[in-house]
Design a protein around this motif. Structure first.
Motif, PDB file in Angstrom:
ATOM      1  N   LYS A   1       0.808  -1.219   0.000  1.00 20.81           N
ATOM      2  CA  LYS A   1       0.000   0.000   0.000  1.00 20.81           C
ATOM      3  C   LYS A   1       0.842   1.270   0.000  1.00 20.81           C
ATOM      4  CE  LYS A   1      -4.110  -1.928   2.238  1.00 20.81           C
ATOM      5  NZ  LYS A   1      -5.058  -1.808   3.389  1.00 20.81           N
ATOM      6  N   LYS A   2       2.115   1.127   0.342  1.00 21.43           N
ATOM      7  CA  LYS A   2       3.012   2.286   0.379  1.00 21.43           C
ATOM      8  C   LYS A   2       3.565   2.561  -1.009  1.00 21.43           C
ATOM      9  CE  LYS A   2       4.321   1.708   5.223  1.00 21.43           C
ATOM     10  NZ  LYS A   2       3.587   2.924   5.660  1.00 21.43           N
ATOM     11  N   LYS A   3       3.716   3.834  -1.334  1.00 19.87           N
ATOM     12  CA  LYS A   3       4.164   4.241  -2.670  1.00 19.87           C
ATOM     13  C   LYS A   3       5.558   3.727  -2.986  1.00 19.87           C
ATOM     14  CE  LYS A   3       4.929   8.345  -5.516  1.00 19.87           C
ATOM     15  NZ  LYS A   3       4.894   9.833  -5.551  1.00 19.87           N
ATOM     16  N   ASP A   4       6.468   3.819  -2.025  1.00 21.84           N
ATOM     17  CA  ASP A   4       7.847   3.401  -2.243  1.00 21.84           C
ATOM     18  C   ASP A   4       8.124   2.050  -1.592  1.00 21.84           C
ATOM     19  OD1 ASP A   4       8.467   5.768  -3.600  1.00 21.84           O
ATOM     20  OD2 ASP A   4       8.863   6.823  -1.719  1.00 21.84           O
ATOM     21  N   ASN A   5       7.213   1.097  -1.776  1.00 24.09           N
ATOM     22  CA  ASN A   5       7.359  -0.191  -1.098  1.00 24.09           C
ATOM     23  C   ASN A   5       8.613  -0.954  -1.529  1.00 24.09           C
ATOM     24  OD1 ASN A   5       6.131  -0.609  -3.658  1.00 24.09           O
ATOM     25  ND2 ASN A   5       5.421  -2.621  -3.006  1.00 24.09           N
ATOM     26  N   THR A   6       9.019  -0.801  -2.785  1.00 23.78           N
ATOM     27  CA  THR A   6      10.223  -1.499  -3.246  1.00 23.78           C
ATOM     28  C   THR A   6      11.468  -0.921  -2.586  1.00 23.78           C
ATOM     29  OG1 THR A   6       9.217  -2.009  -5.389  1.00 23.78           O
ATOM     30  CG2 THR A   6      11.614  -2.129  -5.252  1.00 23.78           C
ATOM     31  N   THR A   7      11.549   0.392  -2.520  1.00 23.30           N
ATOM     32  CA  THR A   7      12.696   1.036  -1.867  1.00 23.30           C
ATOM     33  C   THR A   7      12.742   0.680  -0.389  1.00 23.30           C
ATOM     34  OG1 THR A   7      12.585   2.901  -3.416  1.00 23.30           O
ATOM     35  CG2 THR A   7      13.821   3.234  -1.370  1.00 23.30           C
ATOM     36  N   ILE A   8      11.590   0.685   0.257  1.00 19.11           N
ATOM     37  CA  ILE A   8      11.511   0.305   1.669  1.00 19.11           C
ATOM     38  C   ILE A   8      12.011  -1.123   1.861  1.00 19.11           C
ATOM     39  CG2 ILE A   8       9.921  -0.208   3.573  1.00 19.11           C
ATOM     40  CD1 ILE A   8       8.160   2.092   2.517  1.00 19.11           C
ATOM     41  N   ALA A   9      11.590  -2.010   0.958  1.00 23.24           N
ATOM     42  CA  ALA A   9      11.985  -3.413   1.055  1.00 23.24           C
ATOM     43  C   ALA A   9      13.488  -3.582   0.855  1.00 23.24           C
ATOM     44  CB  ALA A   9      11.215  -4.237   0.028  1.00 23.24           C
ATOM     45  N   ILE A  10      14.045  -2.855  -0.090  1.00 22.28           N
ATOM     46  CA  ILE A  10      15.487  -2.940  -0.345  1.00 22.28           C
ATOM     47  C   ILE A  10      16.276  -2.491   0.878  1.00 22.28           C
ATOM     48  CG2 ILE A  10      17.397  -1.957  -1.689  1.00 22.28           C
ATOM     49  CD1 ILE A  10      15.495  -1.876  -4.100  1.00 22.28           C
ATOM     50  N   ILE A  11      15.889  -1.350   1.436  1.00 20.67           N
ATOM     51  CA  ILE A  11      16.613  -0.804   2.587  1.00 20.67           C
ATOM     52  C   ILE A  11      16.436  -1.691   3.818  1.00 20.67           C
ATOM     53  CG2 ILE A  11      16.762   1.136   4.187  1.00 20.67           C
ATOM     54  CD1 ILE A  11      15.938   2.960   1.855  1.00 20.67           C
ATOM     55  N   ALA A  12      15.196  -2.088   4.111  1.00 20.60           N
ATOM     56  CA  ALA A  12      14.932  -2.897   5.302  1.00 20.60           C
ATOM     57  C   ALA A  12      15.658  -4.234   5.238  1.00 20.60           C
ATOM     58  CB  ALA A  12      13.426  -3.121   5.449  1.00 20.60           C
ATOM     59  N   SER A  13      15.594  -4.907   4.111  1.00 21.27           N
ATOM     60  CA  SER A  13      16.268  -6.204   3.971  1.00 21.27           C
ATOM     61  C   SER A  13      17.782  -6.039   4.065  1.00 21.27           C
ATOM     62  CB  SER A  13      15.882  -6.874   2.654  1.00 21.27           C
ATOM     63  OG  SER A  13      16.261  -6.084   1.539  1.00 21.27           O
ATOM     64  N   SER A  14      18.299  -4.910   3.588  1.00 21.16           N
ATOM     65  CA  SER A  14      19.743  -4.657   3.637  1.00 21.16           C
ATOM     66  C   SER A  14      20.216  -4.399   5.061  1.00 21.16           C
ATOM     67  CB  SER A  14      20.101  -3.471   2.738  1.00 21.16           C
ATOM     68  OG  SER A  14      19.753  -3.736   1.394  1.00 21.16           O
ATOM     69  N   VAL A  15      19.393  -3.680   5.837  1.00 25.30           N
ATOM     70  CA  VAL A  15      19.735  -3.431   7.240  1.00 25.30           C
ATOM     71  C   VAL A  15      19.769  -4.746   8.019  1.00 25.30           C
ATOM     72  CG1 VAL A  15      18.951  -2.378   9.393  1.00 25.30           C
ATOM     73  CG2 VAL A  15      18.869  -1.070   7.258  1.00 25.30           C
ATOM     74  N   ILE A  16      18.774  -5.592   7.782  1.00 24.17           N
ATOM     75  CA  ILE A  16      18.746  -6.904   8.432  1.00 24.17           C
ATOM     76  C   ILE A  16      19.951  -7.731   7.986  1.00 24.17           C
ATOM     77  CG2 ILE A  16      17.466  -9.075   8.611  1.00 24.17           C
ATOM     78  CD1 ILE A  16      14.891  -7.408   8.259  1.00 24.17           C
ATOM     79  N   PHE A  17      20.273  -7.651   6.711  1.00 22.66           N
ATOM     80  CA  PHE A  17      21.435  -8.342   6.140  1.00 22.66           C
ATOM     81  C   PHE A  17      22.715  -7.890   6.831  1.00 22.66           C
ATOM     82  CE2 PHE A  17      24.595  -8.392   2.499  1.00 22.66           C
ATOM     83  CZ  PHE A  17      24.773  -9.762   2.475  1.00 22.66           C
ATOM     84  N   GLY A  18      22.834  -6.582   7.051  1.00 18.13           N
ATOM     85  CA  GLY A  18      24.027  -6.040   7.699  1.00 18.13           C
ATOM     86  C   GLY A  18      24.121  -6.438   9.160  1.00 18.13           C
ATOM     87  N   LEU A  19      23.003  -6.331   9.884  1.00 19.83           N
ATOM     88  CA  LEU A  19      23.001  -6.688  11.303  1.00 19.83           C
ATOM     89  C   LEU A  19      23.260  -8.180  11.502  1.00 19.83           C
ATOM     90  CD1 LEU A  19      19.948  -4.563  12.540  1.00 19.83           C
ATOM     91  CD2 LEU A  19      22.384  -4.073  12.842  1.00 19.83           C
ATOM     92  N   GLY A  20      22.856  -8.976  10.517  1.00 12.68           N
ATOM     93  CA  GLY A  20      23.082 -10.415  10.613  1.00 12.68           C
ATOM     94  C   GLY A  20      24.547 -10.800  10.564  1.00 12.68           C
ATOM     95  N   HIS A  21      25.394  -9.884  10.110  1.00 19.55           N
ATOM     96  CA  HIS A  21      26.835 -10.167  10.019  1.00 19.55           C
ATOM     97  C   HIS A  21      27.584  -9.800  11.309  1.00 19.55           C
ATOM     98  CE1 HIS A  21      25.969 -10.695   5.770  1.00 19.55           C
ATOM     99  NE2 HIS A  21      27.185 -11.186   5.608  1.00 19.55           N
ATOM    100  N   ILE A  22      26.867  -9.279  12.302  1.00 19.50           N
ATOM    101  CA  ILE A  22      27.518  -8.921  13.556  1.00 19.50           C
ATOM    102  C   ILE A  22      28.113 -10.155  14.234  1.00 19.50           C
ATOM    103  CG2 ILE A  22      27.101  -8.111  15.911  1.00 19.50           C
ATOM    104  CD1 ILE A  22      25.164  -6.082  14.829  1.00 19.50           C
ATOM    105  N   LEU A  23      27.395 -11.276  14.176  1.00 23.76           N
ATOM    106  CA  LEU A  23      27.858 -12.488  14.845  1.00 23.76           C
ATOM    107  C   LEU A  23      29.237 -12.927  14.344  1.00 23.76           C
ATOM    108  CD1 LEU A  23      24.562 -14.591  14.982  1.00 23.76           C
ATOM    109  CD2 LEU A  23      25.673 -13.355  16.837  1.00 23.76           C
ATOM    110  N   GLY A  24      29.523 -12.629  13.085  1.00 20.60           N
ATOM    111  CA  GLY A  24      30.798 -13.041  12.514  1.00 20.60           C
ATOM    112  C   GLY A  24      31.974 -12.217  12.995  1.00 20.60           C
ATOM    113  N   VAL A  25      31.704 -11.074  13.639  1.00 15.92           N
ATOM    114  CA  VAL A  25      32.799 -10.213  14.109  1.00 15.92           C
ATOM    115  C   VAL A  25      32.701  -9.926  15.604  1.00 15.92           C
ATOM    116  CG1 VAL A  25      33.321  -9.099  11.910  1.00 15.92           C
ATOM    117  CG2 VAL A  25      31.454  -8.209  13.310  1.00 15.92           C
ATOM    118  N   LEU A  26      31.875 -10.710  16.304  1.00 16.90           N
ATOM    119  CA  LEU A  26      31.775 -10.526  17.750  1.00 16.90           C
ATOM    120  C   LEU A  26      33.128 -10.775  18.409  1.00 16.90           C
ATOM    121  CD1 LEU A  26      28.368 -12.156  18.782  1.00 16.90           C
ATOM    122  CD2 LEU A  26      28.965  -9.729  18.741  1.00 16.90           C
TER     123      LEU A  26
END
Length: 252
Positions: free
Chosen positions: A146-171
């Motif tokens: 329903k959001k106008k920029d849903n694709t951009t939101i999805a790209i950014i949100a998935s990328s942030v999760i992707f980035g945070l998921g790599h924290i375990l590898g550098v703990l």
């Protein structure tokens, strides 16, 4: 798309991400020691196979309408149009690691180089792009329809999760390294998401992901496990520029 299918995709994404990060269930029964190859790599690679089978069966029989984009359509055009930047970033990363890690203090067997430096990253690129871009990104895009920029939101949100998921590898490493790793992984994720949605071809980010990851090959020739400061000084601005370029792709 039916609500039931979205729920299944959401669950599948969480399960695959957990398996990828934890190494389960392979860590419970795989114990292979060959030459100087780190045993944990066999655990992870066997898990990649299990993840692929689970994803294939789920998508084929429970969510047949879910489109990943695993075809040759737009692949050549996408590589010509967006791939060169990713290749350049990968080369710069490889040079940064080489500069930061030399002089090298380990002489690996050819099998260690092939498995830890190449074959392993083939699995990483396929599996991570499968559940981060193919599943998670598209899932977020659909629930935000329903959001106008849903694709951009999805790209950014998935990328942030992707980035945070790599924290375990550098703990356990210095906070600067952790922050830098998260930032450059988020920027890389935005790039992968942008070229994926521009071409609707998942093979494109898979190929570029592999090219970038395999440029960490210098780590096969050293016992160092951290990121040298000089490497970070080169890599961080490179990925920040990649992130800016990715937003240009999205808005263009």
């Amino acid at each position: 798309m039916k609500k039931q299918e979205l729920v299944i995709i959401g669950i599948l994404t969480i399960v695959l991400a957990f398996m990828d990060i934890s190494g389960l269930p392979s860590a419970l029964f795989i114990n292979i020691e060959i030459l100087d190859i780190t045993p944990f790599y066999f655990i992870l690679m066997f898990n990649f196979i299990i993840i692929s089978i689970i994803a294939f069966l789920t998508l084929k029989y429970l969510c047949p309408n879910w489109k990943l984009g695993l075809s040759v359509n737009n692949l050549k055009n996408g590589l010509n149009k967006y791939g060169i930047v990713g290749i350049i970033v990968g080369i710069i990363s490889g040079i940064a690691f080489y500069i930061g890690l030399k002089p090298f203090n380990y002489n690996p067997t050819i099998w260690k180089v092939l498995i830890e430096g190449i074959i392993y990253y083939i699995g990483v690129s396929i599996v991570e792009e499968l559940y981060v871009r193919g599943l998670l990104l598209n899932f977020i895009e659909k629930i935000c329809y329903k959001k106008k920029d849903n694709t951009t939101i999805a790209i950014i949100a998935s990328s942030v999760i992707f980035g945070l998921g790599h924290i375990l590898g550098v703990l356990g490493q210095p906070i600067l390294i952790i922050i830098t790793k998260v930032i450059w992984t988020i920027a890389m994720g935005i790039y992968f998401g942008a070229i994926y949605k521009k071409t609707n071809n998942l093979w494109l980010p898979i190929i570029i992901h592999f090219i970038i990851d395999v440029c960490a090959l210098p780590y096969c020739f050293t016992t160092t496990t951290t990121y040298p400061s000089i490497s970070l000084y080169i890599i961080l601005p490179t990925y920040l520029l990649l992130g800016i370029y990715s937003f240009y792709i999205i808005k263009k």
